[in-house]
Design an enzyme around this catalytic site. Structure first.
Site, PDB file in Angstrom:
ATOM      1  N   VAL A  12       1.244  -3.882   4.046  1.00 45.11           N
ATOM      2  CA  VAL A  12       1.111  -5.130   4.792  1.00 45.11           C
ATOM      3  C   VAL A  12       2.329  -6.047   4.662  1.00 45.11           C
ATOM      4  CG1 VAL A  12      -1.406  -5.123   4.838  1.00 45.11           C
ATOM      5  CG2 VAL A  12      -0.206  -6.208   2.922  1.00 45.11           C
ATOM      6  N   LYS A  54       0.587   3.303  -3.104  1.00 53.17           N
ATOM      7  CA  LYS A  54      -0.605   4.103  -3.382  1.00 53.17           C
ATOM      8  C   LYS A  54      -0.326   5.607  -3.330  1.00 53.17           C
ATOM      9  CE  LYS A  54      -3.596   0.581  -1.238  1.00 53.17           C
ATOM     10  NZ  LYS A  54      -4.448   0.292  -0.066  1.00 53.17           N
ATOM     11  N   SER A 101       0.800  -1.232   0.000  1.00 55.46           N
ATOM     12  CA  SER A 101       0.000   0.000   0.000  1.00 55.46           C
ATOM     13  C   SER A 101       0.831   1.279   0.000  1.00 55.46           C
ATOM     14  CB  SER A 101      -0.950   0.007   1.210  1.00 55.46           C
ATOM     15  OG  SER A 101      -2.002  -0.907   1.020  1.00 55.46           O
ATOM     16  N   TYR A 134      -3.856   3.365   7.743  1.00 55.68           N
ATOM     17  CA  TYR A 134      -5.150   2.670   7.789  1.00 55.68           C
ATOM     18  C   TYR A 134      -6.042   3.318   8.856  1.00 55.68           C
ATOM     19  CZ  TYR A 134      -2.430  -0.725   5.100  1.00 55.68           C
ATOM     20  OH  TYR A 134      -1.626  -1.324   4.180  1.00 55.68           O
ATOM     21  N   TYR A 147      -2.948  -2.516 -10.554  1.00 63.39           N
ATOM     22  CA  TYR A 147      -2.947  -2.355  -9.094  1.00 63.39           C
ATOM     23  C   TYR A 147      -2.057  -3.398  -8.416  1.00 63.39           C
ATOM     24  CZ  TYR A 147      -4.668  -2.468  -4.296  1.00 63.39           C
ATOM     25  OH  TYR A 147      -4.757  -2.491  -2.916  1.00 63.39           O
TER      26      TYR A 147
END
Length: 313
Positions: free
Chosen positions: A267, A72, A69, A249, A197
């Site tokens: 993660v 992103k 992530s 998160y 992605y």
């Protein structure tokens, strides 16, 4: 950070890291992506770099891991550079969710059905569809080239085993993609978007790569080592704001209170963070807390922030 402060940090960091490493036993390595589960639970490493290119590091900072992530943040920046703010935020919102990163609850409950922000999975899938390029291969090539430029490392590449593992087991992300397609948010083929992605999540880095990428954000889009402007300042401002409000998160508020720095976790156990105008930090610790963040990594960053008074607040 002055050279004297860097020397002090160099003396203290190994001991502090080993203290934080004791917390790895309280976390768990991500298992829902089988390839990630191969990581060692007790690994912990950190790399800190300043504007002169001087750095300090400690622990297992040389181990490779995938961005997950953390990627992103940079696909959001690239989409903004490709299309501008209005087009990007027509398709994705700007607010924290308070939900798990892979939740689809608010896509169904809240009008108009767009993802709440670009750093949850649904938002990042949407952003992946906005990367410029005629096909999934072209989009992925542009993302990798952009990441290589930011990390000043032409050897950055995809971890194919992790990519395949994510693609084969990403059932919830696939559900999010098709729900976004149903809502009219995704215009492209869902499988093509998901391929982009999954690929950018599987780009492999070290802590040093993350620190160099973070350093560009710390200096508002300019690489202070080379002097090259790589990102417009406005888009860095947007990215750092999302990192502060959504980057850890649904523990982002707690992290802001305890550490007080813009950050993004993944993660695989990676955390990218920065002190604006001073330096970039890359960290890895695969043992995660229940919110999906490196448990020992957060502990170490909290100590560093308090001891050196890094908090922005």
């Amino acid at each position: 950070m002055s050279n004297a402060a860097m020397e002090q940090l160099n003396l203290l960091l190994p001991e502090w890291l080993e203290t934080s490493r004791l917390h790895t036993g309280q976390g768990k390595v991500a298992s829902y992506i089988p390839e990630l589960f191969k990581a060692s639970q007790d690994e912990l490493g950190i790399h800190i770099m300043n504007a002169e290119g001087n750095h300090v590091s400690a622990g297992d900072c040389g181990i490779p891991f995938t961005m997950q992530s953390i990627s992103k943040v940079f696909t959001l920046i690239l989409a903004l550079m490709d299309h501008g703010e209005e087009a990007v935020f027509f398709n994705v919102g700007k607010e924290p969710t308070g939900d798990d990163y892979d939740s689809m609850i608010k896509l169904e409950l809240v009008e108009p059905g767009i993802p709440f922000n670009p750093l949850i999975n649904a938002g990042a899938i949407t952003v992946s569809s906005l990367i410029g390029g005629d096909c999934k291969e072209e989009k992925s090539r542009r993302i990798l080239e952009f990441f290589r430029k930011l990390a000043n490392n032409d050897r950055l590449d995809y971890n194919e085993a992790v990519y395949q593992s994510e693609s084969e087991t990403g059932h919830l992300n696939r559900s999010l993609g098709y729900f976004l397609k149903h809502n009219g948010v995704l215009k492209d083929d869902v499988e093509d978007v998901l391929a982009v992605y999954f690929r950018h999540c599987s780009i492999e880095v070290t802590c040093a790569d993350l620190a160099r990428m973070a350093l560009v954000l710390a200096y508002d889009g300019t690489d202070p080592i080379t002097g090259n402007e790589l990102i417009p300042r406005r888009y860095v401002q947007i990215a750092k704001t999302f990192m502060t409000t959504c980057g850890m998160y649904n523990a982002s508020g707690e992290f802001a209170i305890q550490v007080g720095l813009p950050a993004k976790s993944g993660v695989s156990g990676g955390i990218l963070t920065l002190v604006p105008g001073q330096f970039g930090i890359g960290l890895v610790g695969p043992a995660l807390n229940r919110k999906g963040n490196s448990i020992a990594g957060v502990h170490l960053l909290e100590r560093l922030s308090k001891e050196f008074d890094w908090s922005l607040f």
